[in-house]
Design an enzyme around this catalytic site. Structure first.
Site, PDB file in Angstrom:
ATOM      1  N   ASP A   1       7.529  61.048  46.787  1.00  0.00           N
ATOM      2  CA  ASP A   1       6.383  60.574  46.009  1.00  0.00           C
ATOM      3  C   ASP A   1       6.806  59.414  45.089  1.00  0.00           C
ATOM      4  O   ASP A   1       7.755  59.547  44.318  1.00  0.00           O
ATOM      5  CB  ASP A   1       5.878  61.784  45.200  1.00  0.00           C
ATOM      6  CG  ASP A   1       4.544  61.555  44.542  1.00  0.00           C
ATOM      7  OD1 ASP A   1       4.192  60.390  44.253  1.00  0.00           O
ATOM      8  OD2 ASP A   1       3.854  62.545  44.283  1.00  0.00           O
TER       9      ASP A   1
ATOM     10  N   GLY B   1      -1.595  55.666  49.223  1.00  0.00           N
ATOM     11  CA  GLY B   1      -2.413  54.867  50.138  1.00  0.00           C
ATOM     12  C   GLY B   1      -2.451  53.386  49.834  1.00  0.00           C
ATOM     13  O   GLY B   1      -3.293  52.651  50.338  1.00  0.00           O
TER      14      GLY B   1
ATOM     15  N   ASP C   1      -4.837  60.993  44.573  1.00  0.00           N
ATOM     16  CA  ASP C   1      -4.935  62.455  44.546  1.00  0.00           C
ATOM     17  C   ASP C   1      -6.370  62.974  44.682  1.00  0.00           C
ATOM     18  O   ASP C   1      -7.262  62.565  43.946  1.00  0.00           O
ATOM     19  CB  ASP C   1      -4.368  63.000  43.227  1.00  0.00           C
ATOM     20  CG  ASP C   1      -2.887  62.727  43.099  1.00  0.00           C
ATOM     21  OD1 ASP C   1      -2.342  61.920  43.878  1.00  0.00           O
ATOM     22  OD2 ASP C   1      -2.274  63.311  42.189  1.00  0.00           O
TER      23      ASP C   1
HETATM   24  C1  GLA Z   1       1.289  62.749  42.577  1.00  0.00           C
HETATM   25  C2  GLA Z   1       0.944  63.155  44.010  1.00  0.00           C
HETATM   26  C3  GLA Z   1       0.395  64.578  44.013  1.00  0.00           C
HETATM   27  C4  GLA Z   1       1.401  65.513  43.378  1.00  0.00           C
HETATM   28  C5  GLA Z   1       1.766  65.024  41.986  1.00  0.00           C
HETATM   29  C6  GLA Z   1       2.883  65.828  41.383  1.00  0.00           C
HETATM   30  O1  GLA Z   1       0.171  62.678  41.762  1.00  0.00           O
HETATM   31  O2  GLA Z   1       0.024  62.265  44.570  1.00  0.00           O
HETATM   32  O3  GLA Z   1       0.093  64.984  45.332  1.00  0.00           O
HETATM   33  O4  GLA Z   1       2.545  65.585  44.202  1.00  0.00           O
HETATM   34  O5  GLA Z   1       2.197  63.674  42.013  1.00  0.00           O
HETATM   35  O6  GLA Z   1       3.118  65.482  40.074  1.00  0.00           O
END
Ligand code: GLA
Length: 514
Positions: free
Chosen positions: A279, A318, A339
């Protein structure tokens, strides 16, 4: 009037760079606000790890009251954050209303993270001096060495869209070892495992300190990762972990893999991990957009070098035309959106855009529409059926995001609908797309193995409706057997046209076969 306003603005000493006083505020931490005065007005930028640089607009000053808007686009979704407050002494005291799921850490008791939706929260900023700015610049982390760009061959994983469960939507950063074990138990006893849900993924919130060999170890909530992995494996399932190329996690309290990419990959393999969600978070403070594919490629190569097959899940919201390069960078799936939240608005705005990237999905590499919200309580069952059907039509990973230890019969009925799952998992691996859109009605089709077709009628309107499709539009001729995958009944053989009644925010999914 005009000169008076000018005087008022000049009296407010907003120009400069403001840093949050509380450590690591915001997604990726450390959002800076930088203002400058131009032609009697203020303008500026907000600089934050996860969101990068976003312009500050609509700066309004009335008396002592300051307000402005930060607009950003993440994963194709427009976001607007409204800030307002005052200068109090040396501090800029602001409240910000962020979109749900994108906010400062929850108050004490919670464990940080991009956090649940919440009302406006108060934040205090102080102005950085020239020395502060120079010190920050000097301390700025440099990009780690990156490989030359190349196309990685398929690692052989995820021949069909990955299925499993991820801790984030239900537990955020409060996830624990015990919860993971209980979830694994529940996935077996509820029938989820038998239905194909395979990966149990621990999202952000497991990280502790580095050991003497530089390997990131879990925090006290996870006494031993190896034993936990063994527990999940003994159930016949696979286990995954969340990580980031940045120095800090999205919940800034936790460490990232920056500078320890190799040691961490080796540690994950040694624990027996089967899936890594990587991430972006604070990596945006270090690497450019041009470097981003290489950062992912590098980690994919490091995972492969361990010799343990690990599914590689790319998460950078994305951005940066990710679907065009993610598979070559070693991704088995990549998020195409910011998210998800447990609302009709969020889910539908993500899901109905995915026709645009359908061409990039295929065996080994899938568009990830984010974890499911089915069963989390924010949508009606019709809306959850729409959610699940849309993800299946798009050939998206089906990662449940609810507390599977306590599921209502309706939630089980949705998540365990084997015929919808079969649409998602169809061996042909061709993602569906819309063939008809009118107002808030959409018809999607997905070509299935053996000459069959899935046809999904989506009604996004607030009222029930009747929808129709004819054979020309479906590009078929002759008789077709028709099965309704939600009512689970065979309908009469059809030829020429199909008509269905669709609930508000609902869906009808038909499987047509010769
Ligand atoms: C980002 C990701 C989420 C999650 C959070 C964790 O926002 O997009 O899916 O993994 O981090 O903090």
């Amino acid at each position: 009037m005009f000169p008076l306003l000018l005087v008022a603005i000049a009296a407010i000493d907003l120009a400069g760079t403001w840093a949050p006083k509380q450590a690591g505020f915001g997604p990726g931490g450390n959002t800076l606000l930088r203002f400058q005065q131009k032609d009697g007005r203020f303008e500026g930028v907000s600089i934050g790890g996860m969101m990068g640089e976003s312009p500050i607009r609509e700066v309004t000053i009335i008396g002592d009251d300051i307000s402005f808007v930060v607009r950003t686009t993440l994963g194709g979704e427009e976001m607007r954050m409204k800030w307002s407050g005052k200068i109090e002494g040396e501090e800029l005291v602001l409240k910000v209303q962020m979109p749900a799921g994108l906010g400062p850490p929850p108050p004490p008791g919670g464990l940080g993270g991009a956090g649940p939706p919440g009302g406006p929260r108060e934040m205090r900023f102080h102005k950085l001096t020239a020395e502060d700015l120079a010190a920050r610049e000097a301390a700025r982390l440099k990009p780690m060495p990156l490989p030359a760009r190349r196309v990685l061959a398929w690692n052989g994983l995820a021949a069909t869209p990955p299925m499993g469960w991820n801790s984030y939507n239900a537990f955020r950063n409060t996830v624990t070892d015990t919860q993971i074990r209980e979830v694994a138990d529940a996935m077996v006893s509820s029938g989820m495992k038998a239905a194909g849900y395979e990966y149990v993924v621990i999202d952000d919130g497991w990280q502790g300190e580095r050991d003497s060999r530089g390997r990131l170890q879990p925090n006290a909530k996870f006494p031993t990762m190896k034993a936990l992995a063994g527990y999940v494996h003994a159930k016949g399932m696979k286990i995954g972990l969340w990580a980031t190329p940045g120095p800090r996690a999205c919940s800034p309290a936790y460490a990232g893999s920056y500078g320890h990419e190799k040691e961490d990959a080796e540690q994950w393999a040694e624990w027996g991990m089967d899936f890594i969600k990587f991430d972006w978070c604070s990596a945006g403070e270090i690497y450019s957009k041009e470097q981003q594919p290489l950062v992912y490629q590098k980690q994919a190569e490091l995972l492969r070098a361990t010799g343990r097959p690990m599914l590689f899940s790319i998460c950078q919201y994305g951005d940066n035309k990710v679907a065009e390069w993610a598979a070559a960078a070693g991704g088995n799936m990549w998020r195409t959106t910011f998210d998800i939240r447990d609302t009709w608005q969020s889910m539908s705005s993500i899901g109905f855009r995915q026709g645009e990237v359908a061409q990039y999905a295929g065996a080994g590499h899938w568009n990830d529409l984010d974890m499911l919200e089915v069963g989390n309580g924010g949508m009606s069952n019709d809306e959850y059926r729409t959610h699940f059907s849309l993800w299946a039509m798009a050939s998206a990973p089906l990662m449940a995001g609810n507390d599977v230890r306590k599921m209502s019969p309706a939630t089980i009925d949705i998540l365990l609908n084997k015929e919808i799952i079969a649409i998602d998992q169809d061996p042909l691996g061709v993602a569906g797309r819309p063939i008809y859109k009118k107002g808030e009605q959409e018809i999607w089709t997905k070509t299935l193995a053996g000459g069959a077709i899935a046809v999904a009628f989506f009604n996004r309107m607030d009222d029930p409706t009747t929808m129709k499709v004819n054979w020309e539009r479906l590009k078929i001729t002759g008789d077709y057997k028709v099965r309704d995958l939600w009512s689970r009944e065979n309908l009469p053989v059809a030829n020429g046209v199909l008509q269905v009644n669709v609930h508000r925010h609902g869906v009808v999914v038909l499987r047509l076969s010769k």
